[in-house]
Design an enzyme around this catalytic site. Structure first.
Site, PDB file in Angstrom:
ATOM      1  N   SER A 243      -9.706   1.539  -3.773  1.00  0.00           N
ATOM      2  CA  SER A 243      -9.633   0.070  -3.730  1.00  0.00           C
ATOM      3  C   SER A 243     -10.929  -0.618  -3.327  1.00  0.00           C
ATOM      4  CB  SER A 243      -8.550  -0.374  -2.750  1.00  0.00           C
ATOM      5  OG  SER A 243      -7.316  -0.398  -3.404  1.00  0.00           O
TER       6      SER A 243
ATOM      7  N   LYS B  43     -12.646  -2.769  -5.802  1.00  0.00           N
ATOM      8  CA  LYS B  43     -12.134  -4.087  -6.220  1.00  0.00           C
ATOM      9  C   LYS B  43     -13.109  -5.215  -5.914  1.00  0.00           C
ATOM     10  CE  LYS B  43      -7.293  -2.711  -5.455  1.00  0.00           C
ATOM     11  NZ  LYS B  43      -6.224  -2.713  -4.450  1.00  0.00           N
TER      12      LYS B  43
ATOM     13  N   TYR C 263      -9.180  -0.044 -14.782  1.00  0.00           N
ATOM     14  CA  TYR C 263      -8.873  -0.132 -13.348  1.00  0.00           C
ATOM     15  C   TYR C 263      -8.788   1.277 -12.725  1.00  0.00           C
ATOM     16  CZ  TYR C 263      -6.200  -0.654  -9.069  1.00  0.00           C
ATOM     17  OH  TYR C 263      -5.782  -0.557  -7.759  1.00  0.00           O
TER      18      TYR C 263
ATOM     19  N   TYR D 232      -5.533  -5.764   3.464  1.00  0.00           N
ATOM     20  CA  TYR D 232      -4.110  -5.884   3.117  1.00  0.00           C
ATOM     21  C   TYR D 232      -3.306  -6.500   4.253  1.00  0.00           C
ATOM     22  CZ  TYR D 232      -6.024  -2.421   0.007  1.00  0.00           C
ATOM     23  OH  TYR D 232      -6.825  -1.753  -0.853  1.00  0.00           O
TER      24      TYR D 232
ATOM     25  N   VAL E  27      -7.452   3.841  -0.205  1.00  0.00           N
ATOM     26  CA  VAL E  27      -6.508   4.880   0.217  1.00  0.00           C
ATOM     27  C   VAL E  27      -7.117   6.277   0.320  1.00  0.00           C
ATOM     28  CG1 VAL E  27      -4.298   3.855  -0.473  1.00  0.00           C
ATOM     29  CG2 VAL E  27      -5.654   5.109  -2.159  1.00  0.00           C
TER      30      VAL E  27
HETATM   31  N1  GLN Z   1      -5.489   0.850  -1.713  1.00  0.00           N
HETATM   32  C1  GLN Z   1      -6.020   1.600  -2.638  1.00  0.00           C
HETATM   33  O1  GLN Z   1      -7.080   2.226  -2.468  1.00  0.00           O
HETATM   34  C2  GLN Z   1      -5.219   1.721  -3.899  1.00  0.00           C
HETATM   35  C3  GLN Z   1      -6.016   2.180  -5.099  1.00  0.00           C
HETATM   36  C4  GLN Z   1      -5.237   3.028  -6.035  1.00  0.00           C
HETATM   37  N2  GLN Z   1      -6.047   3.401  -7.167  1.00  0.00           N
HETATM   38  C5  GLN Z   1      -3.981   2.300  -6.498  1.00  0.00           C
HETATM   39  O2  GLN Z   1      -4.050   1.515  -7.380  1.00  0.00           O
HETATM   40  O3  GLN Z   1      -2.913   2.487  -5.974  1.00  0.00           O
END
Ligand code: GLN
Length: 316
Positions: free
Chosen positions: A63, A66, A189, A241, A259
């Site tokens: 993530s 992003k 993505y 988050y 994550v």
């Molecule tokens: N919080 C994350 O790092 C989520 C990224 C992961 N690729 C997902 O879409 O679930």
């Protein structure tokens, strides 16, 4: 040894013993990470680097990607047009929440939750999927200062199992929030999430944002200076988050987690800081990383609203 290096080593020693948190397993490939991997990196805007632990271990960015694709989308469309398509409101919901999509709004709430990130990625310009991917990789390379690669097993693993993200894309298509080519958007993505980085890379990328968008080591411009404040604003309010509020309260700097166990934070004008440790909490944030950042913020008065700058090592 500098005072900062000594403090980083002390933090590493203290928190290496922590056993809380679980390595993410919902993307099967991520479950192969070693829970003991632990690195802390700092890169200053004048190009100094401080590292301790597993700062050269490669892992997928997840993530944290992003915020960089959001920067590219800002360059592609400009602030006002992008804002019409992807909002900047924190949700306080988990990163993979679908709840607020079902309200039939015309845009996802923000670019840091998965729905908003998929919508943002779908907006990137390019002459077909390969050109879009190349633009995205070249952009990330300006931040890292070297070539970056996609980890194919992780990409394929998430593409095969990312049903929730796929469902979100369908729901957004249903509400007219994204264009119809959702398979291409999801592939891009998943690819951006599977880009390999190290903890040192993340600190350099954060330092680039701290340095108004110019990489402090290579001196290459990674993103238009005008958009750095937009990126940092959404990181500050949405980057962690459903922990974003407590993070702002305790640590007080713009940050983003993933994550796979990475967290990066930007100290504007001064430095980029990154931690890497795969065990994460229920919110998807690295457990050791949270502790390290709280300790660093306290010791060096990094909180944006802490006006007692006396002890800040980054403030000359
Ligand atoms: N919080 C994350 O790092 C989520 C990224 C992961 N690729 C997902 O879409 O679930």
């Amino acid at each position: 040894m500098s005072e900062l290096q000594a403090f980083l080593e002390k933090l590493h020693h203290t928190y290496a013993a922590m056993e809380q948190g679980e390595v993410a397993a919902y993307i099967p490939e991520l479950s192969k990470a070693n829970p003991d991997w632990f690195g802390i990196s700092v890169v200053t805007t004048d190009g100094q680097a401080f590292n301790v632990g597993d700062t050269e271990q490669k892992f997928t960015i997840q993530s944290i990607s992003k915020l960089f694709s959001y920067g590219l989308a800002l360059e592609d469309h400009g602030r006002e047009i992008l804002l019409k398509k992807v909002g900047v409101e924190p949700t306080g919901d988990p990163f993979n929440s679908m709840i607020r999509l079902d309200e039939g709004s015309h845009r996802p709430y923000n670019p840091m939750i998965n729905a908003g990130a998929i919508a943002t990625t779908s907006l990137l310009k390019g002459d077909g999927p390969t050109d879009k991917l190349n633009r995205l990789l070249k952009m990330l390379e300006r931040y890292t200062g070297h070539d970056v690669f996609i980890d194919m097993p992780t990409f394929i693993s998430e593409r095969a199992t990312g049903h929730r993200n796929r469902a979100m894309a369908h729901l957004m298509l249903n509400f007219g929030m994204i264009d119809k080519d959702i398979d291409a958007a999801l592939d891009l993505y998943f690819q951006q999430c599977a880009v390999m980085v190290t903890c040192q890379d993340l600190a350099t990328m954060a330092a680039t944002l701290a340095n108004h968008g110019q990489n402090p080591i290579t001196q290459t411009r990674a993103v238009n200076e005008d958009y750095v404040r937009d990126i940092l604003s959404v990181m500050y309010t949405c980057g962690m988050y459903n922990r974003a509020g407590e993070w702002a309260y305790r640590v007080g700097v713009p940050a983003k987690s993933g994550v796979s166990g990475g967290i990066l934070a930007v100290i504007p004008g001064k430095a980029g800081i990154a931690t890497f440790s795969p065990p994460i909490d229920d919110n998807g944030n690295s457990v050791r990383g949270l502790r390290v950042f709280e300790a660093l913020s306290k010791k060096y008065n990094l909180h944006m609203f802490d006006l007692s700058m006396g002890r800040c090592i980054f403030c000359i």
